[in-house]
Design an enzyme around this catalytic site. Structure first.
Site, PDB file in Angstrom:
ATOM      1  N   ARG A 236       0.851  -1.180   0.000  1.00 34.91           N
ATOM      2  CA  ARG A 236       0.000   0.000   0.000  1.00 34.91           C
ATOM      3  C   ARG A 236       0.893   1.237   0.000  1.00 34.91           C
ATOM      4  O   ARG A 236       1.894   1.308   0.746  1.00 34.91           O
ATOM      5  CB  ARG A 236      -0.921   0.032   1.225  1.00 34.91           C
ATOM      6  CG  ARG A 236      -2.088  -0.946   1.168  1.00 34.91           C
ATOM      7  CD  ARG A 236      -3.100  -0.556   0.097  1.00 34.91           C
ATOM      8  NE  ARG A 236      -4.264  -1.425   0.075  1.00 34.91           N
ATOM      9  CZ  ARG A 236      -4.367  -2.542  -0.631  1.00 34.91           C
ATOM     10  NH1 ARG A 236      -3.331  -2.936  -1.366  1.00 34.91           N
ATOM     11  NH2 ARG A 236      -5.483  -3.254  -0.623  1.00 34.91           N
ATOM     12  N   GLU A 265      -3.823   7.398  -5.775  1.00 35.52           N
ATOM     13  CA  GLU A 265      -3.928   6.696  -7.057  1.00 35.52           C
ATOM     14  C   GLU A 265      -5.211   7.111  -7.761  1.00 35.52           C
ATOM     15  O   GLU A 265      -6.250   7.222  -7.121  1.00 35.52           O
ATOM     16  CB  GLU A 265      -3.916   5.181  -6.818  1.00 35.52           C
ATOM     17  CG  GLU A 265      -2.639   4.691  -6.150  1.00 35.52           C
ATOM     18  CD  GLU A 265      -2.691   3.203  -5.793  1.00 35.52           C
ATOM     19  OE1 GLU A 265      -3.677   2.518  -6.156  1.00 35.52           O
ATOM     20  OE2 GLU A 265      -1.762   2.730  -5.114  1.00 35.52           O
ATOM     21  N   HIS A 284      -0.727  -0.281  -9.866  1.00 33.34           N
ATOM     22  CA  HIS A 284      -1.422  -1.140  -8.898  1.00 33.34           C
ATOM     23  C   HIS A 284      -1.926  -2.414  -9.584  1.00 33.34           C
ATOM     24  O   HIS A 284      -3.107  -2.771  -9.526  1.00 33.34           O
ATOM     25  CB  HIS A 284      -2.578  -0.391  -8.230  1.00 33.34           C
ATOM     26  CG  HIS A 284      -2.963  -0.966  -6.898  1.00 33.34           C
ATOM     27  ND1 HIS A 284      -3.433  -0.192  -5.867  1.00 33.34           N
ATOM     28  CD2 HIS A 284      -2.948  -2.241  -6.422  1.00 33.34           C
ATOM     29  CE1 HIS A 284      -3.703  -0.955  -4.818  1.00 33.34           C
ATOM     30  NE2 HIS A 284      -3.404  -2.204  -5.142  1.00 33.34           N
TER      31      HIS A 284
END
Length: 329
Positions: A236, A265, A284
């Site tokens: 994360r 993000e 991601h």
């Protein structure tokens, strides 16, 4: 008997067919949405019996507004989108899927490590620009016997350790919740975070995000690292203090970074990391393969089915909810 209502508050997948097939077991009313805010969630899911979500916020304010909810099932391993204490207090089961992408994330982390170590992006760009000179990659160091430090030593980093050891890397780890004998069985030394920062040539982040781990790798930790060190994050974004990372890269306190996750993000177009040649970025994606996505979707939906059928779900986050509340239909 009144039909259950299941709400999928948000998702980024092209199809929901796998979830729908699993949810057919309930003969429920299924509502799909793309919620972004607390208000969106409250509006669409206030009277839901079961909820599936990806990134929508389930704060205390939202959870307090849920009238019938018995289960909040998250797509993914992490559950930092949910106020676990608030859900537990209200008797809502929170679930995740802990085993759907163990190989994928481990593979991605190792791929990032190898890409940084062998300067693959630099060399590729050099050749494509018309150069043919290996010296643009100097210095490159032999991987064998260099140290990989794993921050966190759960299922994914243990998988990373096995893959990294095949390349001859020496693996150390920081995880205060793992017994030393578990690490020793894998030929991994458990150390404190400061020692890991000092000793590691590569540091890979694998801890969950919570109030204890947010910003745990910051200015102090970067000041301890080797100038040749490379940091990798597939966990994360907020676990790393991004401003501290930027300064460490700019001031050459560390050599490079490979990031699949960021504090915010998607990344802003003017973000400093986009301009740095020693930074590798992916969107991601470490969790993803066709197989892992199918596993995730089916298992997330099955968590909802289990709870609404009066059974304990396989992937339960807030196990203390069992002590305070019995499952009710």
């Amino acid at each position: 008997m009144k039909k259950f209502k299941v709400v999928i508050t948000d998702y980024e997948y092209g199809t929901l067919e796998p979830e729908m097939r699993v949810l057919e077991q309930l003969n429920a009313e299924i509502i799909t949405a793309q919620c972004k805010t607390e208000e969106d969630v409250i509006h669409i899911a206030k009277d839901a019996d079961g909820i599936i979500h990806q990134y929508a916020p389930f704060t205390k304010r939202v959870i307090d507004q849920l009238e019938n909810c018995k289960v909040i099932a998250r797509y993914g391993i992490g559950f930092d989108t949910v106020d676990i204490d608030a859900a537990t207090e209200k008797g809502i089961f929170v679930t995740n899927v802990t085993d759907y992408c163990l190989d994928e994330v481990a593979d991605h982390a190792v791929a990032m490590l190898l890409t940084l170590a062998r300067k693959i992006v630099t060399l590729n760009n050099s050749v494509k620009s018309g150069e043919w000179d290996y010296k643009v990659s100097k210095p490159i160091y032999r991987l064998k016997n260099r140290a990989l430090g794993l921050v966190g030593f759960g299922n994914i980093p243990r998988n990373v350790a096995k893959k990294a050891q095949a390349f001859g890397l020496k693996v150390i780890a920081y995880d205060p919740f793992v017994p030393a004998e578990v690490a020793e069985e894998m030929n991994v030394d458990l150390v404190e975070l400061d020692e890991l920062c000092r000793r590691s040539d590569f540091i890979s982040i694998h801890t969950p995000l919570n109030k204890h781990t947010r910003g745990m790798v910051g200015f102090e930790q970067f000041n301890l690292m080797k100038k040749e060190a490379c940091i990798i994050n597939t966990a994360r974004g907020p676990i790393i203090d991004e401003q501290a990372l930027i300064e460490a890269l700019e001031q050459k306190k560390i050599a490079a970074a490979a990031l699949d996750v960021l504090e915010k993000e998607p990344i802003n177009s003017d973000h400093p990391l986009l301009r740095m040649e020693n930074v590798l970025l992916t969107p991601h994606v470490a969790f993803y393969s066709e197989e892992s996505e199918m596993d995730l979707k089916q298992k997330t939906a099955q968590n909802v089915v289990d709870v609404l059928k009066g059974q304990l779900p396989k992937y339960l986050v807030n196990r203390s909810v069992q002590e305070k509340f019995s499952l009710k239909r």
